[in-house]
Design an enzyme around this catalytic site. Structure first.
Site, PDB file in Angstrom:
ATOM      1  N   SER A 113      11.739 -43.971 -15.155  1.00 21.28           N
ATOM      2  CA  SER A 113      10.596 -43.172 -14.743  1.00 21.28           C
ATOM      3  C   SER A 113      10.612 -43.142 -13.226  1.00 21.28           C
ATOM      4  CB  SER A 113       9.295 -43.785 -15.263  1.00 21.28           C
ATOM      5  OG  SER A 113       8.215 -43.021 -14.787  1.00 21.28           O
ATOM      6  N   LYS A 138       0.826  -1.201   0.000  1.00 19.68           N
ATOM      7  CA  LYS A 138       0.000   0.000   0.000  1.00 19.68           C
ATOM      8  C   LYS A 138       0.864   1.256   0.000  1.00 19.68           C
ATOM      9  CE  LYS A 138      -3.690  -0.560   2.474  1.00 19.68           C
ATOM     10  NZ  LYS A 138      -4.205  -0.855   3.819  1.00 19.68           N
ATOM     11  N   TYR A 142      10.175 -35.543 -19.496  1.00 23.54           N
ATOM     12  CA  TYR A 142       8.735 -35.329 -19.367  1.00 23.54           C
ATOM     13  C   TYR A 142       8.284 -35.562 -17.923  1.00 23.54           C
ATOM     14  CZ  TYR A 142       8.206 -40.375 -19.102  1.00 23.54           C
ATOM     15  OH  TYR A 142       8.291 -41.673 -18.696  1.00 23.54           O
ATOM     16  N   MET A 154      -5.650  -6.758   8.173  1.00 23.58           N
ATOM     17  CA  MET A 154      -5.125  -5.766   9.103  1.00 23.58           C
ATOM     18  C   MET A 154      -6.147  -4.641   9.197  1.00 23.58           C
ATOM     19  SD  MET A 154      -2.061  -7.154   9.384  1.00 23.58           S
ATOM     20  CE  MET A 154      -0.754  -6.027   9.584  1.00 23.58           C
ATOM     21  N   ARG A 165      -3.376  -1.496  -6.404  1.00 23.85           N
ATOM     22  CA  ARG A 165      -2.536  -2.693  -6.304  1.00 23.85           C
ATOM     23  C   ARG A 165      -2.935  -3.631  -7.437  1.00 23.85           C
ATOM     24  NH1 ARG A 165      -5.666  -4.641  -0.940  1.00 23.85           N
ATOM     25  NH2 ARG A 165      -7.692  -4.888  -1.898  1.00 23.85           N
ATOM     26  N   ARG A 221      -1.025 -48.560 -15.517  1.00 27.57           N
ATOM     27  CA  ARG A 221      -0.905 -49.613 -14.499  1.00 27.57           C
ATOM     28  C   ARG A 221      -1.715 -50.818 -14.924  1.00 27.57           C
ATOM     29  NH1 ARG A 221      -3.412 -46.126 -10.101  1.00 27.57           N
ATOM     30  NH2 ARG A 221      -4.496 -45.575 -12.018  1.00 27.57           N
ATOM     31  N   HIS A 233     -15.725  -8.898   1.236  1.00 23.91           N
ATOM     32  CA  HIS A 233     -14.664  -9.766   1.756  1.00 23.91           C
ATOM     33  C   HIS A 233     -14.769 -11.192   1.211  1.00 23.91           C
ATOM     34  CE1 HIS A 233     -12.991 -12.538   4.852  1.00 23.91           C
ATOM     35  NE2 HIS A 233     -11.977 -11.691   4.777  1.00 23.91           N
ATOM     36  N   CYS A 280       6.520 -40.330 -12.839  1.00 25.13           N
ATOM     37  CA  CYS A 280       5.127 -40.742 -12.923  1.00 25.13           C
ATOM     38  C   CYS A 280       4.444 -40.749 -11.563  1.00 25.13           C
ATOM     39  CB  CYS A 280       5.018 -42.116 -13.580  1.00 25.13           C
ATOM     40  SG  CYS A 280       5.852 -43.419 -12.663  1.00 25.13           S
ATOM     41  N   GLY A 288      -8.258  -7.405   4.180  1.00 25.45           N
ATOM     42  CA  GLY A 288      -9.019  -7.405   5.415  1.00 25.45           C
ATOM     43  C   GLY A 288      -8.285  -7.951   6.618  1.00 25.45           C
ATOM     44  N   THR A 318       7.971 -41.309  -7.662  1.00 30.46           N
ATOM     45  CA  THR A 318       8.315 -40.492  -6.488  1.00 30.46           C
ATOM     46  C   THR A 318       7.449 -40.786  -5.274  1.00 30.46           C
ATOM     47  OG1 THR A 318       7.081 -38.772  -7.613  1.00 30.46           O
ATOM     48  CG2 THR A 318       9.474 -38.594  -7.641  1.00 30.46           C
ATOM     49  N   ARG A 328      -3.132   3.317   8.475  1.00 30.04           N
ATOM     50  CA  ARG A 328      -3.398   2.163   7.613  1.00 30.04           C
ATOM     51  C   ARG A 328      -2.249   1.160   7.659  1.00 30.04           C
ATOM     52  NH1 ARG A 328      -4.735   4.661   1.823  1.00 30.04           N
ATOM     53  NH2 ARG A 328      -5.911   2.711   1.654  1.00 30.04           N
TER      54      ARG A 328
END
Ligand code: ADP
Ligand code: MG
Ligand code: MG
Length: 960
Positions: free
Chosen positions: A799, A26, A886, A110, A366, A593, A484, A866, A108, A802, A99
């Site tokens: 592949s 601000k 990929y 603060m 803003r 799969r 809000h 994958c 909203g 993860t 402010r």
């Protein structure tokens, strides 16, 4: 010595837009608007106390740097000179607002205090100065309300009795007077009534809070400043930061600014506007205003806000006069300013303005929040009009914002057959449904029990943030498009309807009634169409969105694809999902799969045969069962391969532990027994033999293929025959056979012997000289990553799995994290859930090592991911940086990964040609393996393998 205070006003400013970290968003933008040569807008003069003071304040036991007081005094004098008024002066008193403003806007979160400097003495000066006693008392009663709430209660840490704060108490006093007089609006209150309210307010404040409202202007000022700093650590602000992941140590700045008054009569007003429509991205100036009002009146939804122009009208406000009509000259000036602001900032601006006696003042600007639909439209439009370049356009949309465009909508068929029970303003698009709850606490409670809820409120306030977050959708009976609820929902991309005056919430706060006569109790299902603002009774079906029909989305994704190098595939197991994913831009399947065919619709027969195989005792029995099962497996794979039209498909060999498939139901067991010709006792014994203590680390993945080579054989044959048959039909197929759960190259070698033999047999059977395919492995065990150089001797592709890598790398059982991970996150022992976003520190290290070592052996090794992480934007960017070819994710997340990939390329450019250019020209992917890789594999692979068929990849190449 640090500079703590930055002034702005009178066409000058110490700060500018680039100083957000120091001056808060601000403060920095006020300085920019006031001081930048290209703008010099009418901004009331003021000054900003830096965020460093906030940090100092918390580091020094809530005290200020010694020289702050003198700096503030000096800055105040500058403002006084510009305004020709004096703070605390009984004749011409200067009033100020205090402010807050952090680096990033926290709507909203603060609290702002207006009209600081008013007391029983200065009010006389204000009356004399303005000749408007009604206005002066209105300003005074507002000051007492805001000050007692923000400074004397919240910042002082006073917990209101029975949850009813001082603001609410004073509000009720005001309402009581209005009611007694039969007034509709607070603007109906007379001077005397307001004067009386001021007296009453002061007494009430003292009674309730125990201390009197401070009359001394300096006390008010410093009370306000301290309260802003305190509010940085208020419950609501802390909560919002947690959700938005904003660091706690940023701190807030405080801006003190001379007041201008929108509540001086019918020639005064206050409003909020956007340079473009934040709800849909339309290129129209859009906003709302209130005549004779101040500050938060517009967002608080206490009166019906009016549209600033025709384009801003909605069902609720259509009858109200526009600013353009009532104050044409001011509107023209505002219109001109918003145009300049957007050009200057090169982005949509959210602006706050006030009109004091026909004079326009800018109070804030803003970058405006927008939902996903609007973000995409604005990016495309601004790029087309050359306001921004392609890279900027791509960066303007957060990957997760695309979710909204892909979001489920209300099934149009069901919707047209149903009558809406209420209509409000469409503040957040998409369809959503859940059980009605009426408080934020209930929303949290119910959601934690796994219930889907819709939060229904008259209006929302920052206290409701947590409950809003946990709800499927938000419905408010009051408030406009800038309220809000609308702002917060827009930021999150949540389905939201505001200003739904058709509903009336019961006094028990556990039900609502609509004008149409419907009655909804707590726990009843309601369904919302946030795109149209319609509320329905019951649990209605939602359908997937069809972004392919959305021209703007397609244009945006075209830009995205022109700017990425990372490929995006999908995890899919059926032709239907595959087609959907291709529509979403998938360039192949990264994970198919095989076991999916044993679940769900049509799985009875193959599952029975699989069970028969599992429960077989002898090799002969097992082979017989496998032979029966084979046609099902082949048909299943072939259908999906065909849907891919030649795009690559990574098929994972059977992965789960066999015991997972053992039937539990007695009738199923009996049927199996009959088929296998064994009694129940024997069958149970066999089943028990398969059970394991730690199945996820047990007999699964490649280990099954090592023990039962015939299982691998059947699958490989099914894959190659499926591909071969398609090729014979003149179609294309590019299978990639993927061996899961490997930890040593010898496993791959062992299985490759089978693959090579079967390959020869299938080619001979089908009369084909070659069938293009690749042979590779998942990297999901740390040992595999660390020995990637060896794995790549045989594997033509990696592949990364993860999910399992994280499970084994952390030692966290993915199925059991529910008991402890929430605590880890709550206590910040871990920053993020490693199953949601790749832990770059350690799992990332394993991945990097795997990529480096794998490519050291085989430079063109094809590498992808994958795991679930392939659809997480941060993880996708990581995959780009480590040089993967990929990522693969669920169909629904494909566009998100494409966007993340493009952003990654912009942030960290890497050599290869943009992936999508290739894809655009030739949708049918070519067999992926490259000559050198195949050669090297043949050379390096152990003798056993070299004796087998020549690597398929080589043939694939020669085929082109
Ligand atoms: P928020 O961060 O919640 O938007 P602001 O500091 O912008 O809080 O203040 C809220 C509202 O108060 C503004 O939109 C504006 O209407 C009003 N306001 C703040 N400062 C002034 C001022 N100096 N003169 C007139 N109105 C003001
Ligand atoms: Mg506020
Ligand atoms: Mg504001």
């Amino acid at each position: 010595m640090s500079k703590y205070v930055y002034s702005f006003g009178g066409g000058k400013a110490d700060g500018n837009e680039s100083m957000k970290n120091l001056l808060g968003g601000k403060g920095a933008n006020l300085a920019e608007m006031a001081g930048h040569a290209a703008l010099r807008l009418p901004v009331p003069p003021g000054f900003t106390i830096t965020t460093e003071v906030c940090t100092y304040y918390y580091e020094h036991d809530k005290s200020y740097p010694p020289k702050l007081k003198a700096d503030v005094d000096k800055a105040l004098v500058t403002v006084e000179k510009l305004m020709g008024k004096k703070f605390g002066d009984p004749k011409r008193p200067l009033l100020v607002s205090v402010r807050s403003g952090a680096r990033r806007s926290m709507p909203g979160m603060m609290d702002t205090v207006l009209n600081v400097g008013l007391n029983d003495v200065t009010i006389e000066g204000l009356i004399a100065d303005t000749n408007n006693p009604r206005f002066a008392y209105d300003a005074y009663r507002r000051l007492i309300m805001m000050y007692s709430d923000v400074v004397m209660e919240k910042a002082a840490g006073i917990e209101p009795k029975d949850g009813k704060g001082i603001r609410k108490i004073l509000d009720e006093r005001l309402e009581a007077v209005k009611k007694a007089r039969g007034y509709k609006s607070d603007t109906d209150l007379t001077t005397d009534e307001l004067k009386q309210l001021v007296v009453d307010f002061k007494r009430t404040v003292k009674d309730v809070l125990g201390t009197p409202f401070p009359e001394e202007p300096q006390d008010q000022l410093w009370g306000g400043i301290g309260a802003v700093f305190m509010s940085w650590n208020g419950k609501r602000a802390v909560e919002y930061r947690r959700i938005e992941k904003i660091p706690d140590d940023w701190g807030t700045a405080v801006t003190v600014q001379s007041m201008v008054f929108g509540n001086m009569g019918d020639d005064s007003a206050t409003g909020v506007a956007f340079t473009r429509n934040p709800g849909n991205g339309d290129e129209h100036f859009y906003g709302e205003y209130l005549v004779n009002a101040q500050g938060e009146d517009v967002v608080a939804g206490i009166r019906d806000v009016a549209p600033i122009n025709e384009n801003s009208k909605n069902a609720q406000s259509a009858h109200l006069p526009t600013l353009e009509a009532t104050m044409p000259a001011i509107y023209k000036q505002l219109y001109d300013i918003q145009g300049r602001l957007e050009k200057h900032y090169k982005d949509m601006q959210d602006i706050e303005f006030t009109i004091e006696k026909n004079k326009l003042f800018m109070l804030q600007c803003r970058v405006g929040k927008r939902n996903g639909t609007a973000a995409v439209k604005m990016a495309v439009d601004m790029h087309k009009s050359k306001l921004i370049d392609a890279h900027t356009a791509i960066k303007r949309v957060a990957p997760n914002q695309l979710v909204e465009l892909l979001l489920p909508m209300l099934d149009p068929k069901a919707e047209s057959a149903t009558k809406a029970i209420a209509k409000g303003l469409p503040a957040g698009p998409g369809g959503a449904k859940g059980r009605a709850v009426f408080t934020s606490e209930d929303a949290v409670k119910w959601a934690e029990k796994g219930q889907k809820v819709v939060l229904v409120r008259e209006e929302t306030s920052p206290e409701d943030v947590d409950g809003m977050h946990k709800s499927q959708a938000i419905l408010t009976s009051k408030g406009g498009m800038t309220s809000h609820a609308a702002l917060v929902a827009r930021g999150w991309g949540k389905c939201c309807i505001v200003g739904c005056s058709d509903i009336e919430i019961g006094s028990d706060r556990k039900s609502f009634r609509t004008k149409s006569g419907a009655f909804v109790r707590e726990g009843d299902w309601i369904t919302l169409n946030g795109t149209r603002g319609l509320v329905y009774l019951g649990n209605m079906p939602l359908v997937d969105a069809d972004p392919s029909k959305n021209e703007t989305f397609r244009e945006f994704m075209k830009l995205v694809d022109q700017n990425r190098t990372l490929g995006v595939r999908t995890n899919a197991d059926s032709p239907k999902d595959t087609k959907k994913a291709i529509e979403f831009g998938a360039e192949g399947i990264g994970l198919f799969r095989t076991e999916h065919m044993f679940y769900g619709e049509g799985s009875d027969k193959p599952l029975f045969l699989l069970r028969k195989m599992i429960m077989s005792k002898t090799l002969t029995e097992r082979k017989a069962a496998l032979a029966e099962l084979a046609p099902y497996v082949k048909a299943d794979i072939k259908a999906t391969m065909e849907a891919l039209e030649g795009r690559p498909i990574t098929i994972r060999l059977l992965d789960p532990p066999l015991h997972e498939f053992v039937p539990h139901a007695q009738d199923k067991l009996e049927a199996l027994g009959r088929e296998l010709n064994v009694d129940m006792a024997e069958l149970k014994k066999r089943a028990e033999g398969l059970s394991e203590n730690n199945p996820m680390l047990g007999h699964r993945g490649v280990r099954l293929g090592i023990t039962y080579p015939e299982i691998t054989e059947m699958q490989v044959r099914a894959i190659l025959e499926a591909a071969g048959e398609l090729i014979k039909d003149g179609k294309k197929a590019s299978p990639e056979i993927m061996v899961p759960v490997t930890c040593a190259v010898s496993e791959l070698v062992e299985q490759k012997v089978i693959v090579d033999r079967v390959y020869g047999e299938v080619c001979a059977k089908l009369g084909l000289k070659e069938i293009p395919y690749m042979y590779g492995t998942m990297i999901e065990i740390p040992r595999a990553a660390l020995t990637a150089n060896r794995m790549a001797e045989v594997a033509e592709f990696f592949s990364y799995g993860t999910n399992d890598l994280t499970q084994m790398g952390f030692g966290f059982s993915r199925d059991d994290i529910g008991t402890f991970l929430p605590d880890y996150l709550e206590k910040k022992v871990l920053k993020d859930d490693p199953f949601q976003t790749i832990d770059q520190e350690a799992m990332g290290e394993l991945i990097k090592i795997g990529v480096e070592r794998g490519r050291a052996t085989r430079p063109k090794l094809k590498i992808g991911i994958c795991g679930e992480h392939g659809g997480d934007a941060d993880s996708v960017k990581f995959c780009h940086r480590v040089g993967m070819d990929y990522v693969s994710c669920s169909p629904f997340r494909v566009p998100i990964s494409r966007l993340a990939a493009a952003q990654a390329q912009i942030e960290t450019p890497r050599g290869a040609k943009p992936a999508a250019k290739k894809a655009a020209k030739k949708p049918a992917a070519k067999p992926a393996a490259k000559k050198p890789a195949a050669k090297k594999a043949a050379k390096k692979a152990p003798a056993k393998k070299a004796k087998g068929k020549k690597p398929a990849a080589k043939k694939a190449k020669s085929k082109k």
